[in-house]
Design a protein around this motif. Structure first.
Motif, short mmCIF file in Angstrom:
data_model
loop_
_atom_site.label_atom_id
_atom_site.label_comp_id
_atom_site.label_asym_id
_atom_site.label_seq_id
_atom_site.Cartn_x
_atom_site.Cartn_y
_atom_site.Cartn_z
N ARG A 84 0.81 -1.26 0.00
CA ARG A 84 -0.06 -0.08 -0.02
C ARG A 84 0.97 1.17 0.03
NH1 ARG A 84 -3.20 -3.23 3.33
NH2 ARG A 84 -2.22 -2.20 5.10
N ASP A 85 1.98 1.32 0.85
CA ASP A 85 2.70 2.30 0.86
C ASP A 85 3.46 2.58 -0.54
OD1 ASP A 85 2.22 2.62 3.30
OD2 ASP A 85 4.27 1.93 4.10
N GLN A 86 3.89 1.67 -0.90
CA GLN A 86 4.34 1.56 -2.43
C GLN A 86 3.47 2.41 -3.48
OE1 GLN A 86 7.69 1.29 -3.48
NE2 GLN A 86 7.29 1.83 -5.45
N VAL A 87 2.31 1.66 -3.50
CA VAL A 87 1.14 2.19 -4.30
C VAL A 87 1.00 3.79 -4.12
CG1 VAL A 87 -1.07 2.04 -4.97
CG2 VAL A 87 0.28 0.12 -4.73
N ASN A 88 0.70 4.00 -2.87
CA ASN A 88 0.46 5.45 -2.41
C ASN A 88 1.52 6.49 -3.02
OD1 ASN A 88 -1.93 4.81 -1.27
ND2 ASN A 88 -0.91 4.56 0.88
N ALA A 89 2.94 5.86 -2.66
CA ALA A 89 3.96 6.96 -3.23
C ALA A 89 4.20 6.98 -4.70
CB ALA A 89 5.37 5.95 -2.78
N ASN A 91 1.34 6.78 -6.55
CA ASN A 91 0.36 7.55 -7.11
C ASN A 91 0.55 9.15 -6.78
OD1 ASN A 91 -1.16 5.31 -8.02
ND2 ASN A 91 -2.39 5.03 -6.34
N SER A 92 1.39 9.39 -5.74
CA SER A 92 1.51 10.74 -5.30
C SER A 92 2.76 11.34 -6.12
CB SER A 92 1.72 10.96 -3.87
OG SER A 92 2.82 10.21 -3.36
N GLY A 93 3.60 10.45 -6.87
CA GLY A 93 4.86 11.09 -7.54
C GLY A 93 5.94 11.17 -6.43
N THR A 94 6.00 10.45 -5.07
CA THR A 94 6.94 10.85 -4.23
C THR A 94 7.98 9.60 -4.19
OG1 THR A 94 5.69 9.96 -2.40
CG2 THR A 94 5.71 12.31 -2.79
N GLN A 95 7.84 8.84 -5.10
CA GLN A 95 8.55 7.33 -4.86
C GLN A 95 10.32 7.73 -5.19
OE1 GLN A 95 7.68 4.74 -8.00
NE2 GLN A 95 8.33 2.96 -6.81
#
Length: 95
Positions: A84-89, A91-95
């Motif tokens: 979930r954290d990876q997906v959220n990152a 999606n928000s472009g903060t990866q």
């Protein structure tokens, strides 16, 4: 993937002797990782079904013969949180 291995066969035989699985049940085999996942239900009969885009990513990262460990969970554990954290990152472009 190493299934069924000796431990799997022994556990299956024990459960069958105990009557915890039907006498006509099969141990199975040919476990695969494949696409068409994300249907929201269990339809794979033991395989691992990834979303097609995740399957494409896995294919780029791992060659045939790469050792695989499948970790089960209830969707609330540490691995689920990591995903979930990876997906959220992503999606928000903060990866």
């Amino acid at each position: 993937m190493n299934y069924p291995n000796d431990e799997d066969r022994a556990q299956f035989a024990s459960l069958r002797r105990q009557g915890r699985i039907p006498s006509n049940a099969s141990l199975g085999g040919l476990i695969e990782i494949h696409g068409e996942g994300g249907r929201g239900k269990d339809w794979t009969k033991g395989c691992v079904a990834l979303a097609n885009n995740d399957m494409d990513d896995l294919f780029r990262r791992a060659a045939v013969g790469t050792p695989v460990t499948i970790v089960g969970g209830d969707g609330r554990g540490v691995f689920a949180r990591l995903v979930r954290d990876q997906v959220n990152a992503s999606n928000s472009g903060t990866q």
